[in-house]
Scaffold this motif. Structure first.
Motif, mmCIF file in Angstrom:
data_model
loop_
_atom_site.group_PDB
_atom_site.id
_atom_site.type_symbol
_atom_site.label_atom_id
_atom_site.label_comp_id
_atom_site.label_asym_id
_atom_site.label_seq_id
_atom_site.Cartn_x
_atom_site.Cartn_y
_atom_site.Cartn_z
ATOM 1 N N ILE A 103 -11.180 11.558 -0.948
ATOM 2 C CA ILE A 103 -9.834 12.171 -1.217
ATOM 3 C C ILE A 103 -8.844 10.783 -1.597
ATOM 4 C CG2 ILE A 103 -8.124 12.560 -0.033
ATOM 5 C CD1 ILE A 103 -9.764 14.518 2.154
ATOM 6 N N ILE A 104 -8.459 10.650 -2.225
ATOM 7 C CA ILE A 104 -7.344 9.498 -2.148
ATOM 8 C C ILE A 104 -6.513 9.421 -1.239
ATOM 9 C CG2 ILE A 104 -5.452 8.128 -3.736
ATOM 10 C CD1 ILE A 104 -6.397 9.968 -6.476
ATOM 11 N N THR A 105 -6.839 8.047 -1.021
ATOM 12 C CA THR A 105 -5.910 7.707 0.694
ATOM 13 C C THR A 105 -4.702 6.805 0.455
ATOM 14 O OG1 THR A 105 -7.466 6.449 1.291
ATOM 15 C CG2 THR A 105 -7.733 8.251 2.024
ATOM 16 N N GLY A 106 -4.816 5.954 -0.500
ATOM 17 C CA GLY A 106 -3.889 4.902 -0.416
ATOM 18 C C GLY A 106 -3.813 4.411 -2.368
ATOM 19 N N GLY A 152 -1.181 10.705 -4.689
ATOM 20 C CA GLY A 152 -2.587 10.402 -4.640
ATOM 21 C C GLY A 152 -2.364 12.053 -5.590
ATOM 22 N N GLY A 153 -1.869 13.066 -6.033
ATOM 23 C CA GLY A 153 -1.681 14.384 -6.598
ATOM 24 C C GLY A 153 -0.938 14.012 -7.850
ATOM 25 N N ARG A 156 0.677 -0.890 0.267
ATOM 26 C CA ARG A 156 0.134 -0.091 -0.326
ATOM 27 C C ARG A 156 0.898 1.407 0.031
ATOM 28 N NH1 ARG A 156 -4.993 0.021 3.993
ATOM 29 N NH2 ARG A 156 -5.661 -1.041 1.824
ATOM 30 N N LEU A 157 0.894 2.341 -1.271
ATOM 31 C CA LEU A 157 1.579 2.840 -1.239
ATOM 32 C C LEU A 157 0.594 4.239 -0.579
ATOM 33 C CD1 LEU A 157 2.714 3.605 -5.045
ATOM 34 C CD2 LEU A 157 4.185 2.565 -2.934
ATOM 35 N N GLY A 158 1.594 5.287 0.683
ATOM 36 C CA GLY A 158 0.039 5.834 1.320
ATOM 37 C C GLY A 158 0.358 7.485 0.435
ATOM 38 N N ALA A 159 -1.248 7.883 0.009
ATOM 39 C CA ALA A 159 -1.234 8.823 -0.856
ATOM 40 C C ALA A 159 -0.228 10.257 -0.633
ATOM 41 C CB ALA A 159 -3.149 9.041 -0.900
ATOM 42 N N PHE A 160 -0.100 10.260 0.528
ATOM 43 C CA PHE A 160 0.473 11.523 1.082
ATOM 44 C C PHE A 160 2.364 11.122 0.629
ATOM 45 C CE2 PHE A 160 -3.482 12.313 3.338
ATOM 46 C CZ PHE A 160 -4.085 12.458 2.201
ATOM 47 N N GLU A 161 2.269 9.877 0.750
ATOM 48 C CA GLU A 161 4.059 9.282 0.736
ATOM 49 C C GLU A 161 4.177 10.935 -1.047
ATOM 50 O OE1 GLU A 161 6.147 10.350 1.590
ATOM 51 O OE2 GLU A 161 6.989 8.571 2.508
ATOM 52 N N THR A 162 5.988 11.384 -1.093
ATOM 53 C CA THR A 162 5.683 12.048 -1.602
ATOM 54 C C THR A 162 6.312 10.821 -3.371
ATOM 55 O OG1 THR A 162 8.675 11.998 -1.093
ATOM 56 C CG2 THR A 162 6.717 13.237 -0.551
ATOM 57 N N ASN A 163 6.264 11.627 -4.027
ATOM 58 C CA ASN A 163 6.628 10.402 -5.390
ATOM 59 C C ASN A 163 8.454 9.874 -4.615
ATOM 60 O OD1 ASN A 163 5.189 11.870 -7.974
ATOM 61 N ND2 ASN A 163 4.761 10.515 -6.144
#
Lengths: 745, 173, 339
Positions: free
Chosen positions: C212-215, C111-112, C69-76
């Motif tokens: 909101i995308i969360t993951g 997410g972005g 699972r990739l957290g949505a707020f983690e940076t690219n």
């Protein structure tokens, strides 16, 4: 210990510390109490009239001070002549906010002035504009039938018209053993220096202004402002110590200068106007061109017929010209020539000199046609150049002041490994990639202009050197300090070169590779005068060791005047100043090139570029993997900064050949990629091995320094060398620039 | 008929008041009073008086505005000052320590890794971030990971030479 | 760019609450696209709700089914360089690193990345018609300069392309997008997340108001043995794709057990074609076989005045990238062509 001369030393840039620490301040980075921010409103149509310009919503925002337009612009100069600048082509210069006419897309039509940048930017979006639009033309290709000869004017002096035809070109061409011809199209390009154009006008009161402007000529901006706004020259001071790149874009005063000054004078407050990146595409550009060539040679490879014709774009209000078609015959001594240059008027802003204007445009067709001719003759492309080598400028029947192009060819080829080239196209490979070797000749004029310089020897023994000239990143500060130091025999630490200020002695605009020669010559002249004064004082000193001697008997070195034959007989500069009651000794000189002497010679820098490309055979992806440029540019004052100039030119050549272009939607008459995301200048990953050779070239004719300039010569040979290498790699002759990967699929 | 920006509502929203934002800039706490619409870049240049960070495009397309935010290189033009509350921002003005230039600054001077100097602060801040990341080993990798910083003067090879010098130096330490 | 009110949300729930309470609220995380669009006056918000200070949804965590699972707020950047991503989903790592620049990847969130707007010239010019920007106004790209535009899934309303690289890999990997909104949480298969233009080119994806995308969940199979990401563009870095390809191959005894191919730069969403992937099943990998798959994938492609070359380019890029996937160690920085 004797001081080593500074000239020839690879001195690091003197302003390096300021540039790596962020201390260097550029035009839009000065603050004044109560300063206001201006944001420009631009036309969204290409041609027509403004029928409504409604500022009510913008003005309703608290903090918006004024919105200027043609409707409420203060009274300023109305006459074209008042807007003419040192680089103005024949015609009638653009006058911002003059009236309701729209003459090109992106034309500045208003200025919002507000307390903050953000507010000015937002308010600019609230200005409501309506237009009555008219038919326009922006594409050169369907308009070639309207091509005409350019008008002649002041600026034509530095841009001579094509040479007169020689012999009978058509007959000779028809009879040639080998013939090559091509049609070439170049896209529009924009200079896009990294620094956004900005002007900060500090309102000093009493009709006085101090202006920080992004410019390649402080005096040029000063005269422009004074003439338009009816100010006394001495009350307008233009300062530009740091210029964040320009490449020709700041040779003419741009509209942010007009806007900033207009608002400051009217509002009696300091005003900064900074353009945004899309607005950087709304003034001046390298014009789109269509060119044709026809070169013929005999069976031995001797070129006997040269035809080069170019049609360039210009605006409807000025005849911008370039030297595009003069070069071929300057290099190759054919008996039969026909060179033609014409303009097509379009609904665009006037084009503007962009690094190696004309040369970068013309050399591509010339040198790719030569390459093609070499294939037709089954002669190595380098060898073909050697067969057609000339010591003289055949186009004007006069010798070169110096020409070491032969050494450029030989040393460049050696360093590059040209002998490893298999002449057959598509014969060399590296994995999946086709490898191509290409070469081309480069040439650029070696000019200098009149300029003034001042030298002051202070009681501390420091040499103050003053010039209004700018340093646009070329290394002027460093190089001029080197020249001045050697003239007086001082270490560089004892020389202070003050520049980038219109209050300093006159300097012309900085460009065309003529700055070192121009300002260097002025410094040399001032130094000669200063030396005389110093010697006169020294020779008159009561108990001075030089009493009774002549100027010819002494040398100026190590901070003193020494007897040539006996270094222990000397007077120090400090003693001379002491003798002068501790008053500094000054010399101010105006230097003018010796036109009578110079007109007997052609003066040019030369280069040879050798390029290796790799082209992915299936995907078309092109990389310039290796390039060597050998340059003959007279004396190199500073090999480090000069090398950087050549490297920069080479990167520009790569960019012109395979990267950058301004994309126009001719239905809309506007540029579509007005940003650095889609206007592709090279990234680090695009630039591979680059090598520079300076061949030795002595020239005691071109000017007193023997310098020829290095700003453009690094660029001109690269686009054709790359195009030729791409042909060698792929067997495809692509005659439009830039060459995209899809051209090779 | 054409109008400029037809989609933007005319109602000004400047009523939202400026708010204090505390950043640590180059090691010092700095309180700035800014409206939300102020980018970090403009906050540095226009409000904090630090003009060393450059604006070349204002849209994330040139890299001139690169600063280090909590040690990582970012584009200050594409973030808001209010979003960086409490962050440690290092600008080019804070790269030299106690008057001693950073090795990259020295290498840039030595290699003539700039001409006009306008992209230089961004290049240096970006290179500091690059070395800290430790992901680039080869010259090709350094070139790729420095490609977010454009140089219009064409100092590319000198810039990469300077960075490789410092990288190799620190690798040997 | 207009001013806006600004709220910093401490949790996803708070952010969703703010988006419901406030008029015309928009979320902001990395901001790398939103602020750009706001500065160009292409979008506007009364309120920005800042998601960057939310503590959850930052981590990269293993899922019980063997996925990630990739957290949505983690940076690219942190995602691309996370050991679990590099090790088990190197295709994703490569694709992320082919996008934008180091600085932008340090800011942009996972997410972005999914929510980027097209880079169509005409979308970016507020003064010309664009159905995506102003539904019903027309498409300026179709008769305009369309070299960078789409060749698949286009219609008379829109020929814009979706610009992400990361999403091309996520499409190939069959990721699942987890969202939370005023109506609760849901999961959207990646193929259903982005949309083709249809009659609503203004909609890029199927996210609902306030969501909101969360993951992003990745299934267990990351194609970590044979993978490649190839990006063809006008310069070697810092440019959007003309064509990009993400390939994952699962080989057994010299045969393709399963294949995943996704294209970027050619359509309004990352482009997958099951028929092409099925065709490759059980085949021995070779240039002709991959070429055949490429022909299937591009069968419906339509070129416009300046971009017809993309059809052949895409086919060749597919073939090359599949060959590169057989030798993933040959991949080069910047995702350019190798071999």
């Amino acid at each position: 210990m004797t001081l080593i001369p500074s000239i020839g030393q690879p001195v690091s840039r003197l302003e390096g510390y300021q540039k790596v620490t962020g201390a260097a301040k550029y035009a839009g980075e000065y603050k004044a109490p109560g300063m206001l921010y201006g944001y420009v409103v631009n036309s969204t149509v290409t041609k027509g009239k403004i029928t409504r310009f409604d500022t009510a919503k913008a003005m309703s925002l608290p903090g918006v001070v004024e919105v200027f337009s043609h409707l409420n612009r203060p009274s300023v100069g109305k006459f074209s002549l008042q807007y003419a600048d040192m680089d103005a082509p024949p015609g009638s210069p653009f006058r911002p906010l003059q009236d309701d006419e729209i003459i090109y897309n992106g034309q500045p039509i208003g200025l919002v002035v507000a307390e903050t940048f953000e507010l000015a930017r937002y308010a600019a979006t609230l200005v409501e504009v309506e237009y009555a639009t008219e038919f326009f033309q922006t594409d050169i290709r369907p308009n070639v039938n309207s091509a005409r000869s350019p008008k002649i004017g002041m600026a034509t002096m530095l841009k001579p018209p094509p040479p007169k035809p020689k012999g009978d070109f058509q007959k000779a061409y028809d009879a040639s053993f080998a013939k090559s011809e091509g049609e070439f199209y170049h896209s529009t390009e924009h200079h896009n220096p990294l620094e956004l154009f900005a002007t900060t006008t500090i309102y000093e009161g009493d009709g006085k202004l101090t202006i920080y402007d992004k410019t390649q000529g402080t005096v040029n901006s000063q005269l422009y402002v004074a003439n338009i706004f009816g100010l006394k020259y001495k009350n307008v001071r233009v300062i530009a110590p740091y210029v964040g790149g320009a490449f020709g874009s700041a040779l003419r005063p741009q509209y942010q200068l007009f806007m900033s000054v207009m608002a400051a004078l009217e509002l009696k407050r300091s005003v900064v106007v900074t353009l945004d990146r899309s607005q950087m595409f709304t003034f001046g550009h390298r014009p789109q061109t269509i060119q044709t060539t026809q070169f013929g040679a005999d069976a031995d490879g001797k070129v006997n017929a040269l035809h080069h014709a170019a049609i360039g774009e210009t605006s409807r209000f000025e005849d911008y010209t370039e030297v595009v078609v003069n070069w071929a015959h300057m290099i190759y001594p054919a008996e039969n020539t026909l060179m033609q240059y014409k303009l097509v008027e379009l609904d665009v802003f006037s084009p503007l000199d962009m690094r190696a204007p004309g040369g970068a445009t013309g050399m591509h067709p010339i040198e790719t046609t030569m390459d093609d001719l070499a294939y037709k003759l089954k002669i190595d492309p380098l060898h073909l150049r050697l067969i057609n080598y000339s010591e003289n400028d055949a186009s004007l029947n006069r010798p070169y002041s110096s020409k070491e192009l032969m050494q450029c060819y030989l040393q460049g080829a050696e360093k590059f490994g040209w002998d490893k080239r298999d002449p057959e196209p598509r014969s060399m490979r590296h994995g999946n990639k086709l490898v191509g070797y290409g070469m081309a000749t480069g040439i650029w004029e070696a000019n200098s202009l009149p300029a003034r310089a001042e030298m002051i020897l202070t009681k501390e023994g420091k040499l103050q050197v003053n010039s209004a000239v700018t340093d646009i990143g070329t290394g002027t500060l460093t190089v001029m300090t080197q020249v001045a130091a050697d003239e007086l025999g001082l270490p560089m630490e004892d020389v202070i070169f003050s520049y980038g200020d219109s209050k300093k002695p006159f300097a012309p605009i900085q460009g065309g590779s003529f700055t070192v020669s121009t300002i260097g010559s002025a410094i040399k002249a001032a130094a000669g005068s200063l030396r005389k004064k110093l010697f006169k004082k020294a020779a008159s000193m009561k108990n001075g060791m030089l009493k009774g001697l002549e100027l010819e008997d002494v040398v100026f070195k190590n901070g003193r005047i020494e007897l040539k034959t006996d270094p222990l007989t000397f007077v120090t500069y400090q003693d001379i100043i002491a003798e002068n009651n501790n008053e500094p000794i000054k010399a101010l000189k105006f230097s003018v090139p010796n036109v009578l002497k110079l007109k007997k010679y052609s003066r040019a820098t030369h280069s040879a570029a050798f390029v290796e490309v790799e082209v992915d055979e299936e995907l078309g992806v092109i990389n310039v993997t290796r390039a060597v440029t050998a340059v003959a540019a007279g004396k190199i004052i500073n090999p480090k900064t000069a090398r950087s100039q050549i490297l920069g030119g080479m990167v520009w050549g790569i960019s012109k050949a395979i990267r950058e272009e301004t994309i126009t939607d001719h239905r809309l008459g506007k540029y579509m990629n007005q940003n650095l995301g889609e206007y592709h200048i090279p990234v680090h990953a695009d630039i591979h091995e680059l090598d520079v050779i300076f061949v030795e070239e002595n020239d005691d004719i071109v000017n007193a320094l023997g310098t020829k300039g290095v700003g453009e010569i690094g660029l001109v040979a690269m686009p054709p060398a790359i195009a030729n290498a791409i042909f060698h790699a792929t067997g495809k002759r692509i005659n439009h620039l830039p060459i995209h990967l899809n051209d090779l699929l | 008929m054409n109008t400029n920006f037809p989609d933007i509502p005319a109602s000004p929203k400047t009523t939202f008041s400026a708010r204090p934002v505390t950043l640590r800039i180059n090691g010092n706490p700095v309180e700035l009073n800014v409206l939300p619409w102020v980018s970090l870049l403009d906050a540095l240049r226009e409000y904090a008086g630090l003009t060393g960070t450059k604006k070349g495009c204002d849209h994330g397309q040139c890299g001139a505005c690169t600063v280090l935010c909590d040690g990582e290189r970012i584009l200050s033009c594409l973030t808001l000052a209010v979003m960086k509350e409490g962050s440690e921002i290092t600008t080019i003005e804070g790269v030299a320590q106690d008057g001693e230039l950073h090795p990259l600054q020295k290498a840039f001077i030595e290699h003539d890794a700039f001409q006009c100097g306008y992209c230089t602060p961004g290049q240096i801040c970006s290179a500091i971030g690059l070395l800290r990341e430790g992901k680039a080993e080869t010259r090709d990798e350094v070139k790729e990971l420095m490609s977010g910083n454009l140089c219009r003067c064409g100092a590319n090879t000198n810039i990469i030479d300077a960075i490789m010098d410092v990288k190799n130096l620190s690798a040997h330490e | 760019m207009n001013n806006f009110d600004y709220f910093r949300a401490a949790s996803v729930q708070e952010a969703i609450g703010l988006s419901v309470e406030e008029d015309d609220a928009k979320y902001i995380a990395g901001g790398t696209n939103l602020i750009d669009l706001m500065k160009y006056n292409l979008t506007d918000a009364h309120t920005l709700v800042d998601l960057t200070k939310i503590r959850d949804h930052h981590e990269i965590q293993e899922l019980p089914d063997g996925g990630l699972r990739l957290g949505a707020f983690e940076t690219n950047a942190k995602t691309a360089w996370h050991p679990l991503v590099e090790g088990r989903y190197p295709l994703l790592s490569r694709a992320i690193l082919a996008g934008a620049t180091a600085q932008i990847r340090n800011m942009a969130t996972n997410g972005g990345n999914l929510l980027q707007k097209t880079r169509c010239y005409y979308f970016y010019d507020a003064n010309v018609p664009c159905n995506k920007r102003e539904p019903g106004s027309g498409c300026s790209a179709i008769g305009g300069y369309n070299r960078i535009m789409a060749i698949l899934g286009t219609n008379e309303h829109c020929i814009a392309v979706f610009p992400s690289d990361m999403c091309v890999a996520l499409a190939a990997l069959d990721a699942v997008v987890n969202v939370e909104g005023p109506q609760g949480a849901r999961s959207i298969p990646f193929a259903d997340f982005h949309r083709l233009p249809g009659n609503t080119p203004q909609l890029d994806n199927n996210l609902q108001e306030g969501e909101i995308i969360t993951g992003i969940d990745l299934p267990a199979n990351g194609y970590a043995q044979n993978y490649s990401y190839l990006k063809i563009r006008d310069r070697n870095s810092y440019a959007f794709a003309l064509v990009s390809v993400a390939t994952g191959l699962k080989l057994e005894d010299g045969h393709i057990q399963s294949a995943r191919i996704a294209l970027g730069g050619v359509a309004h969403k990352p482009w997958r074609d099951e028929a092409a992937e099925n065709f490759l099943k059980e085949k021995e990998p070779s240039v002709p076989v991959f070429r055949e798959a490429a022909e299937i994938m591009l069968a419906g492609a339509v070129g416009y005045e300046h971009n017809a070359f993309k059809i052949e380019l895409a086919k060749r890029a597919i073939v090359r990238n599949c060959m590169m996937a057989l030798n993933p160690e040959t991949q080069v920085p910047g995702a350019g062509p190798s071999l």
